[in-house]
Design an enzyme around this catalytic site. Structure first.
Site, short mmCIF file in Angstrom:
data_model
loop_
_atom_site.label_atom_id
_atom_site.label_comp_id
_atom_site.label_asym_id
_atom_site.label_seq_id
_atom_site.Cartn_x
_atom_site.Cartn_y
_atom_site.Cartn_z
N HIS A 48 -1.59 -4.42 -5.77
CA HIS A 48 -1.52 -3.28 -4.85
C HIS A 48 -2.83 -2.48 -4.84
O HIS A 48 -3.46 -2.34 -3.78
CB HIS A 48 -0.30 -2.42 -5.17
CG HIS A 48 -0.28 -1.09 -4.50
ND1 HIS A 48 -0.29 -0.97 -3.13
CD2 HIS A 48 -0.28 0.17 -5.00
CE1 HIS A 48 -0.28 0.33 -2.82
NE2 HIS A 48 -0.28 1.03 -3.94
N HIS A 72 -5.80 4.47 -8.27
CA HIS A 72 -5.03 5.56 -7.65
C HIS A 72 -3.62 5.74 -8.20
O HIS A 72 -3.05 6.81 -8.10
CB HIS A 72 -5.00 5.41 -6.12
CG HIS A 72 -3.98 4.44 -5.62
ND1 HIS A 72 -4.24 3.11 -5.44
CD2 HIS A 72 -2.68 4.60 -5.26
CE1 HIS A 72 -3.17 2.50 -5.00
NE2 HIS A 72 -2.20 3.38 -4.88
N GLU A 76 -0.09 8.38 -12.29
CA GLU A 76 1.34 8.46 -12.07
C GLU A 76 2.09 7.45 -12.95
O GLU A 76 3.11 7.77 -13.55
CB GLU A 76 1.63 8.18 -10.59
CG GLU A 76 3.09 8.23 -10.18
CD GLU A 76 3.63 9.66 -10.09
OE1 GLU A 76 2.80 10.59 -10.03
OE2 GLU A 76 4.85 9.81 -10.10
N ASP A 77 1.60 6.23 -13.02
CA ASP A 77 2.39 5.14 -13.59
C ASP A 77 1.94 4.66 -14.96
O ASP A 77 2.54 3.74 -15.53
CB ASP A 77 2.36 3.92 -12.64
CG ASP A 77 2.99 4.26 -11.30
OD1 ASP A 77 3.76 5.23 -11.24
OD2 ASP A 77 2.70 3.57 -10.31
N ASP A 139 -3.48 3.48 0.89
CA ASP A 139 -2.31 3.26 0.02
C ASP A 139 -1.05 3.06 0.87
O ASP A 139 -0.30 2.09 0.70
CB ASP A 139 -2.17 4.48 -0.90
CG ASP A 139 -0.93 4.42 -1.78
OD1 ASP A 139 -0.61 3.33 -2.29
OD2 ASP A 139 -0.30 5.48 -1.97
N ASP A 258 -3.14 0.57 31.04
CA ASP A 258 -4.08 0.20 29.98
C ASP A 258 -3.44 -0.77 28.98
O ASP A 258 -3.79 -0.81 27.81
CB ASP A 258 -4.61 1.44 29.25
CG ASP A 258 -3.49 2.28 28.65
OD1 ASP A 258 -2.31 2.00 28.92
OD2 ASP A 258 -3.81 3.22 27.90
MN MN Z 1 -0.03 3.25 -4.47
#
Ligand code: MN
Length: 478
Positions: A48, A72, A76-77, A139, A258
């Site tokens: 990811h 990134h 958090e993880d 992301d 268009d």
């Molecule tokens: Mn992410």
């Protein structure tokens, strides 16, 4: 597509070979930290961040941004702290990762004070470094591309949130390529059968029109080459969501003017206008479909000439004429500066954001205006994340206003003094009452008089934006 770390390095090598080393370090660090974590697809988690970094590298992002893309999700993880990132990389990378992490916790619908205060901090944090938005968009784009592995409930929830928050953000910074992919991915999960139907219809029409488009491309190319205008021409079809919106407005797919475009890119601005003339010489234009976004850029700085012409086989075809640099901006928005202004892109991006992009100005205004967190969040939501209209000032500048705005809102948006001394308003050369609802393309003129009594009491109810309401209250000393 699923990019590997090798793909990423190959891409970075092309535009920034000296940074390969630090990017490899960020990858190895993230890989180590996420070890053992698995995505719902069954892939190792590191796939990811690698793909997020790859999307950023496609925009030729700087090394700090790529590193932050790789890292990134680590705050958090995994078990590391912001300080760890400062130590191993630098303060900028750490701030970017921190900003992206916080952005994920933003919650527009919560009424709890600590959530509201947090949302405010996040929103104003965006303005300190626009790269936070860009990493967050990358992301979200990769998460939307891999949404098939989530539960149906999660799919719909993510798709809705994407439409509500991330599509507008992509639009505000002018990143059309990301915006249109996010829209299509959202529609695919929100209205699956509709999405499939339009997709098939679009494919069929593309096949049917191919001869016609290739013929036009060939003829325009020939006339430009004869006139010594270096060029590149591409065929593009409207995205599925764009078609869906038109169908929803009652248009037939074959009538969308268009639906197909030829994108003609040239070197110089003057050549855009020369090209326009040559195209019109070959094919008759529809007069009222011509737009000059070069001299009148959109509020997100999109620039191009648009003209719809009668093509072969009675088909309407839009041509978009712009320089190569304008095309970069049209695809990547503000982030195109990475590719255009090597070296100092970061500062130029931040400066331009302040001076040219209206959403940024609105954000700063709203922040200084509303002390109360709930009012601030409500205002951001209703002004920036809702339907908008575009009206002209008397000087021909384009102003972005929330749908529902009145001449009073317009006057206060121009300047507090204009609002406070307004005595009447004209739209498209006709007098209008103050409760007139402004529409797209209205030309608005505010008549002021320094001797006016100031805003009247009932204006507060008529005004749509809380910005104008607040200014009126302030004037009246409440
Ligand atoms: Mn992410």
């Amino acid at each position: 597509m699923n990019a590997t770390f090798d793909d990423l390095i190959k891409l970075v090598q092309e535009y920034n070979p000296s940074e390969v080393e630090v990017i490899t370090k960020a990858h190895d660090y993230a890989d180590y930290l996420h070890k053992g974590q698995v995505r719902q697809s069954g892939d190792a988690y590191i796939t990811h961040p690698v793909n997020v970094a790859y999307i950023l590298a496609e925009m030729q992002a700087d090394a700090d941004t790529i590193c932050a893309g790789l890292l990134h999700d680590t705050l958090e993880d995994t078990n590391i702290t912001k300080e760890d990132i400062v130590e191993n990389f630098n303060k900028d990378v750490a701030n970017l990762v921190d900003g992206v992490t916080k952005l994920a916790k933003m919650n527009f619908s919560s009424k709890e004070e600590h959530n509201l205060a947090n949302t405010r901090k996040i929103i104003t944090g965006i303005t300190s470094d626009v790269r936070i938005i860009i990493i967050k968009l990358a992301d979200r784009l990769h998460n939307m591309r891999t949404l098939q592995f989530k539960s149906e409930f999660k799919q719909k929830e993510n798709a809705l949130e994407t439409m509500e928050i991330f599509v507008p953000l992509a639009y505000y910074i002018g990143a059309y390529r990301i915006k249109s992919e996010l829209e299509d991915l959202s529609l695919r999960y929100l209205k699956p059968s509709m999405y499939q139907r339009i997709k098939e219809r679009k494919l069929k029409l593309e096949e049917e029109s191919d001869d016609c488009l290739q013929e036009m491309l060939f003829k325009i190319k020939a006339i430009l080459n004869d006139s010594l205008v270096p060029n590149e021409i591409k065929v593009r079809t409207k995205n599925i969501y764009g078609i869906y919106k038109k169908l929803n407005n009652g248009e037939r797919i074959a009538d969308i003017h268009d639906l197909f475009s030829l994108k003609i890119m040239v070197q110089e601005v003057e050549e855009c206008y020369k090209t326009l003339y040559l195209v019109h010489k070959l094919y008759h234009p529809i007069n009222d479909k011509f737009k000059d976004y070069i001299c009148n850029p959109k509020t997100n700085m999109y620039q191009s000439l648009h003209t719809t012409v009668f093509g072969p086989q009675e088909r309407l075809v839009q041509t978009q004429i712009r320089t190569f640099d304008m095309d970069l901006v049209a695809s990547f928005g503000l982030t195109a500066y990475w590719a255009i202004n090597k070296g100092d892109a970061r500062n130029i991006m931040q400066d331009d954001l302040k001076n040219k992009y209206q959403f940024f100005k609105s954000l700063v205004d709203i922040n200084s205006m509303f002390k109360d967190n709930q009012e601030f969040v409500r205002q951001v939501k209703s002004e920036l994340f809702s339907d908008k209209i575009y009206v002209y000032t008397t000087k021909g500048e384009i102003m972005e206003m929330p749908k529902g705005s009145t001449p009073i809102d317009f006057a206060y948006k121009i300047h507090t003094d204009v609002g406070n001394t307004m005595i009447s308003a004209m739209v498209n050369d006709e007098w209008v009452p103050f409760n007139y609802e402004l529409k797209n393309k209205d030309r608005v003129k505010i008549i002021t008089d320094d001797l006016s009594y100031g805003p009247r009491m009932e204006w507060e109810d008529i005004a749509f934006t809380s910005y104008a309401k607040k200014r009126i209250r302030e004037f009246r000393g409440r």
